[in-house]
Write an enzyme that holds these catalytic residues in place. Sequence first.
Site, PDB file in Angstrom:
ATOM      1  N   ASP A   1       0.874  -1.166   0.000  1.00  0.00           N
ATOM      2  CA  ASP A   1       0.000   0.000   0.000  1.00  0.00           C
ATOM      3  C   ASP A   1       0.917   1.223   0.000  1.00  0.00           C
ATOM      4  O   ASP A   1       2.095   1.148   0.376  1.00  0.00           O
ATOM      5  CB  ASP A   1      -0.948   0.005   1.207  1.00  0.00           C
ATOM      6  CG  ASP A   1      -2.142   0.947   0.980  1.00  0.00           C
ATOM      7  OD1 ASP A   1      -2.082   1.773   0.035  1.00  0.00           O
ATOM      8  OD2 ASP A   1      -3.112   0.875   1.738  1.00  0.00           O
ATOM      9  N   TRP A   2       0.358   2.345  -0.419  1.00  0.00           N
ATOM     10  CA  TRP A   2       1.186   3.535  -0.681  1.00  0.00           C
ATOM     11  C   TRP A   2       1.807   4.074   0.625  1.00  0.00           C
ATOM     12  O   TRP A   2       1.123   4.668   1.455  1.00  0.00           O
ATOM     13  CB  TRP A   2       0.353   4.586  -1.392  1.00  0.00           C
ATOM     14  CG  TRP A   2       0.469   4.534  -2.888  1.00  0.00           C
ATOM     15  CD1 TRP A   2       0.772   5.592  -3.707  1.00  0.00           C
ATOM     16  CD2 TRP A   2       0.322   3.407  -3.760  1.00  0.00           C
ATOM     17  NE1 TRP A   2       0.816   5.173  -5.018  1.00  0.00           N
ATOM     18  CE2 TRP A   2       0.551   3.841  -5.082  1.00  0.00           C
ATOM     19  CE3 TRP A   2       0.046   2.054  -3.555  1.00  0.00           C
ATOM     20  CZ2 TRP A   2       0.506   2.987  -6.182  1.00  0.00           C
ATOM     21  CZ3 TRP A   2      -0.002   1.196  -4.659  1.00  0.00           C
ATOM     22  CH2 TRP A   2       0.219   1.670  -5.937  1.00  0.00           C
TER      23      TRP A   2
END
Length: 735
Positions: free
Chosen positions: A225-226
């Site tokens: 995930d970012w």
Amino acid sequence: MTDPTKDLSLEEKASLGSGADFWTTKAVGAVPSLMLTDGPHGVRKQTGASDHLGLAGSEAATCFPPAVGLGQCWDTDLIHRVGEALGREARSLDVDVLLGPGVNIKRDPRCGRSFEYFSEDPVVAGVLGAAWVTGVQSVGVGTSLKHFALNNAETDRMRSSSDVDPRPMHEIYLHAFAHIVRTARPWTVMCSYNRINGVYAAENHWLLTELLRETWGFDGAVVSDWGAVRDRVAAVRAGLDLEMPGTGPASDAEVVDAVRAGDLSQDAVDRAAAAVAGLARRVQPGREAAVTADLDDHHRLAREVAARSIVLLKNDTDLLPLTAGTALAVIGEFAQSPRYQGGGSSHVNPTRLDIPLDEIRAQAGAGTVTFAPGFTTDGSGDAATLRNEAVQTAADAEVAVVFLGLGADQESEGFDRDDIEIPWGQLDLVAAIAQVQPRTVVVLSHGGVLRLQPVADAVPAILDGALLGQAGGGAIADVLFGAVNPSGRLTETVPVRVQDCPSYLDFPGENSHVRYGEGIHVGYRGYDARALEVTFPFGHGLSYTDFEYSEMMVASDETGVVVEVTVTNTGERAGREVVQVYLTKTDSRVVRPPRELKGFATSAVLEPAASEKVSIHVARSDIAFWDERRGDWTVEDGAYVVGVGASSRDLRVTDIVDVTGDEQPVPITWQSTLAEALADPAVAAAMADMLPAGASDGGDALGTDIVKVMGSMPLDRLKRFGMASDALDDLLTTD
Ligand code: BGC
């Protein structure tokens, strides 16, 4: 096919494993740069400023209903079509991977990101998520199954540990991921921000390697995930392939240095590089195909699916559908400023937007349509004046249609709600309207579940639109006037009070830990186990017609259980039924909820008096429970009650099916209890002289049920008391 990473240097391989910037990977050797963007209910391709919070603009794209709405259609074919359309738009915008679907379980209605997830039930989330993945990937665009795993709250999401026992972890929280990986083969999986039992998902070798790859057979790339990566070396070692977004050359250098220092295996870096190269290979045919997207067509599809996503919660005295020509009062700011998607990374810039008020006017025929906002969503205006005007407008009409809901700033990615209340005095407004206008219909817009009991008590008809995307306005009008007969079903229970939620006391946790104290009793499993009243049960949804269930048949074989039932439209309008199958094991040796959804199907549109034989296969793997004693799945032998019906609390027909189990006897050791030992015939025989006559039959000479009194005593403790027979020494192993 030659391996494009074969001749790459260590430095080049390391650089394949981190992004070039916010949305793209690096081109290295023969491996091209790839673009990944959100998702999931539309393409969010940013060309200017980049962010993962939905702040900066993006190119226009069709905004389909977010998962909270989409899921309510319970229709895999329809979701597959939405997936294809999303894939076509992604491809036509040169996007290689669309970041979705989100299949985390809606553990608590206060989760700020409920709108991005499908259900409180793992079978619904898994089956619908799989349809989304196969739809998108059929066009040659990759998907990213997220957020893996146990990201069920937004509070402290980048540090918090989801502390969960093995059984709920496997049966509830990992089930949808496993199903989708195995059946739909997503090209990427996105690991979540949070920790799981103390270990960050991105650094979790058990999760990313032993379970995902080795047990489920995942053959794609694991993407972070970012900003989920804290320690790239630990993450690559655990099974992460691609760090997103790119954080600059230092991250790649850490990987190179760790390999040179012997802290990270070359194999791990090779694996990560090969996974990114493999993704590029999978994407290539789609890149070469000339895919175009017809945005008019997609808007029509968005309207079709939005209408199919609306749930008719209540319809006393058949107030709906409305007759054209009726004088209508439309009340509520949401009728002219619709709330149709959630906030954060999934925020889509729609190609157009249907306004419910305009769409109602377009279908109202000769009937007058008046409007009053009733409240504002920004606190402006005088509340009393707005309310009085709305009440008067409602009183002057034949029917009032009142739009209620949650505003965009009340739920979003990034934070959770404190409660499930409808804000801004809307409850007082609807109560006042109902006083003067008994023919009142409420239309709801919201991402997370709302406390609806006061609304259900006040008005005869409620349509739940959840979030419907850019064409929701037209879809609401279609259902209000009966152009579409509603067939949506709740994927989440509406409790009477937030305090009734099984997770209530353990949400959102404290000190960066969330204890999943309710175990497997998530959603309806928990409400049913405690026999709580709910406002609307899981699976609920009415129609403008009626259906009868008959001719039920169940049979089991080595693949699972087949359930057949005939559904007949006994009403006066054509309509579609969602048939749900629930299983109960009454004599289970483990704690089980009263019933669990194990399969479902949507019928075709049935004309009045028409029937359809619906067949639903329940996979054997879905009958199994996670056996904590063995650390594996087990199917219990014997009878299962199969209930088929229109909701979790509206089972119409039931039958019993016998299933052949695969329980493995747990070996009796010195740590086993007396009761466990006596249940094993060989051991019981060896113990025959240990107990007074008749003891194991329920009473000794004095009538004492010794087994009941001493049954929980381990054999090694009996031995210390000198009560264990020598014969046991030969029979038992130590553990
Ligand atoms: C979200 C992801 C999203 C990513 C990229 C993160 O904040 O959790 O769902 O795909 O940002 O925007």
